[in-house]
Design a protein around this motif. Structure first.
Motif, PDB file in Angstrom:
ATOM      1  N   GLU A  87       3.554  -4.895 -11.589  1.00  0.00           N
ATOM      2  CA  GLU A  87       4.400  -3.768 -11.172  1.00  0.00           C
ATOM      3  C   GLU A  87       4.623  -3.767  -9.646  1.00  0.00           C
ATOM      4  O   GLU A  87       5.733  -3.534  -9.167  1.00  0.00           O
ATOM      5  CB  GLU A  87       3.641  -2.504 -11.587  1.00  0.00           C
ATOM      6  N   ARG A  88       3.549  -4.056  -8.883  1.00  0.00           N
ATOM      7  CA  ARG A  88       3.664  -4.028  -7.418  1.00  0.00           C
ATOM      8  C   ARG A  88       4.622  -5.110  -6.930  1.00  0.00           C
ATOM      9  O   ARG A  88       5.473  -4.879  -6.084  1.00  0.00           O
ATOM     10  CB  ARG A  88       2.292  -4.234  -6.756  1.00  0.00           C
ATOM     11  N   ILE A  89       4.459  -6.322  -7.459  1.00  0.00           N
ATOM     12  CA  ILE A  89       5.308  -7.431  -6.996  1.00  0.00           C
ATOM     13  C   ILE A  89       6.758  -7.191  -7.426  1.00  0.00           C
ATOM     14  O   ILE A  89       7.693  -7.463  -6.667  1.00  0.00           O
ATOM     15  CB  ILE A  89       4.770  -8.790  -7.529  1.00  0.00           C
ATOM     16  N   GLU A  90       6.928  -6.663  -8.635  1.00  0.00           N
ATOM     17  CA  GLU A  90       8.285  -6.362  -9.109  1.00  0.00           C
ATOM     18  C   GLU A  90       8.965  -5.352  -8.184  1.00  0.00           C
ATOM     19  O   GLU A  90      10.140  -5.506  -7.824  1.00  0.00           O
ATOM     20  CB  GLU A  90       8.178  -5.746 -10.516  1.00  0.00           C
ATOM     21  N   ALA A  91       8.207  -4.323  -7.762  1.00  0.00           N
ATOM     22  CA  ALA A  91       8.771  -3.303  -6.859  1.00  0.00           C
ATOM     23  C   ALA A  91       9.167  -3.939  -5.537  1.00  0.00           C
ATOM     24  O   ALA A  91      10.225  -3.638  -4.970  1.00  0.00           O
ATOM     25  CB  ALA A  91       7.759  -2.176  -6.631  1.00  0.00           C
ATOM     26  N   ARG A  92       8.333  -4.849  -5.033  1.00  0.00           N
ATOM     27  CA  ARG A  92       8.655  -5.512  -3.753  1.00  0.00           C
ATOM     28  C   ARG A  92       9.873  -6.412  -3.916  1.00  0.00           C
ATOM     29  O   ARG A  92      10.716  -6.500  -3.036  1.00  0.00           O
ATOM     30  CB  ARG A  92       7.467  -6.335  -3.234  1.00  0.00           C
ATOM     31  N   ARG A  93       9.941  -7.117  -5.058  1.00  0.00           N
ATOM     32  CA  ARG A  93      11.075  -8.029  -5.282  1.00  0.00           C
ATOM     33  C   ARG A  93      12.386  -7.234  -5.307  1.00  0.00           C
ATOM     34  O   ARG A  93      13.349  -7.572  -4.640  1.00  0.00           O
ATOM     35  CB  ARG A  93      10.884  -8.796  -6.605  1.00  0.00           C
ATOM     36  N   GLY A 139       0.809  -1.224   0.000  1.00  0.00           N
ATOM     37  CA  GLY A 139       0.000   0.000   0.000  1.00  0.00           C
ATOM     38  C   GLY A 139       0.841   1.273   0.000  1.00  0.00           C
ATOM     39  O   GLY A 139       0.343   2.350  -0.321  1.00  0.00           O
ATOM     40  N   MET A 140       2.125   1.141   0.357  1.00  0.00           N
ATOM     41  CA  MET A 140       2.981   2.330   0.316  1.00  0.00           C
ATOM     42  C   MET A 140       3.309   2.722  -1.125  1.00  0.00           C
ATOM     43  O   MET A 140       3.676   3.873  -1.392  1.00  0.00           O
ATOM     44  CB  MET A 140       4.302   2.042   1.051  1.00  0.00           C
ATOM     45  N   LEU A 141       3.194   1.791  -2.050  1.00  0.00           N
ATOM     46  CA  LEU A 141       3.678   2.055  -3.420  1.00  0.00           C
ATOM     47  C   LEU A 141       2.832   3.070  -4.191  1.00  0.00           C
ATOM     48  O   LEU A 141       3.382   4.038  -4.725  1.00  0.00           O
ATOM     49  CB  LEU A 141       3.805   0.736  -4.196  1.00  0.00           C
ATOM     50  N   PRO A 142       1.491   2.877  -4.286  1.00  0.00           N
ATOM     51  CA  PRO A 142       0.731   3.850  -5.088  1.00  0.00           C
ATOM     52  C   PRO A 142       0.807   5.268  -4.544  1.00  0.00           C
ATOM     53  O   PRO A 142       0.783   6.236  -5.313  1.00  0.00           O
ATOM     54  CB  PRO A 142      -0.712   3.326  -5.039  1.00  0.00           C
ATOM     55  N   SER A 174      -3.952  -6.736  -0.238  1.00  0.00           N
ATOM     56  CA  SER A 174      -5.266  -6.200  -0.593  1.00  0.00           C
ATOM     57  C   SER A 174      -5.380  -5.832  -2.074  1.00  0.00           C
ATOM     58  O   SER A 174      -4.498  -5.164  -2.634  1.00  0.00           O
ATOM     59  CB  SER A 174      -5.592  -4.975   0.261  1.00  0.00           C
ATOM     60  N   SER A 175      -6.496  -6.253  -2.651  1.00  0.00           N
ATOM     61  CA  SER A 175      -6.806  -6.000  -4.064  1.00  0.00           C
ATOM     62  C   SER A 175      -6.690  -4.519  -4.434  1.00  0.00           C
ATOM     63  O   SER A 175      -6.300  -4.169  -5.544  1.00  0.00           O
ATOM     64  CB  SER A 175      -8.235  -6.473  -4.354  1.00  0.00           C
ATOM     65  N   ILE A 176      -6.998  -3.642  -3.483  1.00  0.00           N
ATOM     66  CA  ILE A 176      -7.077  -2.208  -3.788  1.00  0.00           C
ATOM     67  C   ILE A 176      -5.767  -1.644  -4.322  1.00  0.00           C
ATOM     68  O   ILE A 176      -5.762  -0.695  -5.096  1.00  0.00           O
ATOM     69  CB  ILE A 176      -7.512  -1.417  -2.512  1.00  0.00           C
ATOM     70  N   PHE A 177      -4.646  -2.248  -3.912  1.00  0.00           N
ATOM     71  CA  PHE A 177      -3.364  -1.657  -4.282  1.00  0.00           C
ATOM     72  C   PHE A 177      -2.889  -2.094  -5.665  1.00  0.00           C
ATOM     73  O   PHE A 177      -1.754  -1.809  -6.056  1.00  0.00           O
ATOM     74  CB  PHE A 177      -2.331  -1.925  -3.175  1.00  0.00           C
TER      75      PHE A 177
END
Ligand code: 3HC
Length: 314
Positions: free
Chosen positions: A278-284, A46-49, A106-109
């Motif tokens: 994109e979200r998972i890539e950023a976390r990885r 949730g910090m990413l968006p 969460s789906s929202i992110f």
């Protein structure tokens, strides 16, 4: 029924919290690790968006508030990972599972933040929805999770208010700013409703989680509460809810709302949302990039321990 199970059942019945050293059924432990782990991952992802807008916040004040909010979310994740660790979960393992797509968030992110108004809408609607869910979790049966939620809720209420205030400024601004605010509501209204999870008749974990008082209210009940709380706020902003079927039912005292697009929800859970990749890539990248810090901290901790043992011997 064995004695330990009986003690556990009595505690649940009498609303006495279950603590880390208490005996608990394996399935209870497993469901808590699943839910708390997913919750922690949601705080991190949730910090990413929102983080995406720190460099583009319209004023210094908005930038400072947004930075503080994003840091709060990191703090929430830390309480939650720690709560999961009290159940025997391993943080590295949870991170690996998130990155491998074997744990959810969460789906929202998985929706993009296309404008500054989207950041305001997240603060107001997304944190607003999170509060409705999390206030209930302050009384969840597992002690460390409930206690973490008390602090999280205090911070989430500040987030919700600053989001509403940012939205109010846009809604009362130029016609273009008001349109940005309305577009953000149009984009985030339905995804915010989806945050509460599938409808009760399609929620495989709810019955057992409610019996254990891990969840105190059903997904649909909390969703209804959010709609009832929030419609008046949308109207107060002079904006509209993007739901032609929305109407207040005088008999029940609740708003009736239209059908949620469950195909969209389940597609997102299956990794096919607009920003899943994109979200998972950023976390990885962040997890791999931070390896040297974790390794250095571990070596430092080991050295400190050796030194204090040597001092004790001397
Ligand atoms: N997004 C992603 N997955 C979801 C979901 C959502 N919005 N809603 C449900 N799911 C998943 C469930 O995790 C479950 O998957 P699993 O069995 O593989 O774990 C599946 O869909 C079926 O749903 P159920 O209703 O049976 O699942 P639960 O009983 O766990 O209920 C829940 C779902 C209401 C989200 C519950 O897990 C919960 O209350 N979790 C704690 C709150 C939470 O995670 N909040 C995150 C919100 S974001 C946030 O807090 C960040 C802040 O900064 C805004």
């Amino acid at each position: 029924m064995n004695n330990q199970q009986q003690i556990f059942d009595q505690k649940i019945e009498k609303d006495i919290s279950i603590e880390p050293k208490d005996w608990m059924p394996d399935a209870y432990r497993k469901t808590l690790i699943r839910q708390i782990g997913q919750h922690a991952h949601s705080e991190v992802v949730g910090m990413l968006p929102e983080g995406n807008w720190i460099t583009r916040a319209p004023t210094l004040k908005r930038k400072a508030v947004l930075m503080a909010k994003v840091q709060d979310e990191a703090g929430h994740a830390l309480y939650l990972y720690s709560a999961a660790e009290t159940l025997g979960a391993d943080r590295d393992d949870m991170m690996d599972k998130l990155i491998a797509g074997r744990m959810k968030y969460s789906s929202i992110f998985n929706y993009p933040t296309l404008s500054w108004a989207d950041v305001a809408a997240i603060g107001w609607l997304v944190d607003g929805a999170a509060i409705v869910n999390q206030v209930a979790l302050c009384r969840t049966s597992y002690g460390p999770y409930a206690r973490a939620m008390v602090r999280v809720c205090k911070e989430e209420s500040f987030h919700q208010r600053q989001g509403f205030e940012a939205m109010m400024q846009l809604a009362n601004g130029t016609p273009e700013q008001k349109q940005l605010a309305q577009d953000a509501v149009n984009r985030f209204w339905w995804p915010a409703l989806m945050m509460f999870g599938p409808s009760d008749d399609n929620s495989p974990n709810s019955a057992q989680s409610m019996q254990w008082k891990v969840k105190l209210f059903s997904n649909d009940d909390l969703r209804q509460k959010f709609v009832d709380n929030t419609v008046s706020q949308v109207l107060q902003l002079g904006l509209t809810v993007p739901d032609p079927d929305l109407k207040f039912n005088e008999d029940t005292g609740h708003y009736q709302f239209g059908e949620i697009n469950w195909d969209e929800f389940f597609a997102i859970l299956a990794g096919k949302g607009p920003c899943n990749h994109e979200r998972i890539e950023a976390r990885r990248k962040a997890w791999e990039g931070g390896k040297w810090v974790r390794d250095s901290a571990a070596v430092y901790a080991q050295k400190q321990q050796q030194q204090s043992q040597a001092q004790k011997v001397a």
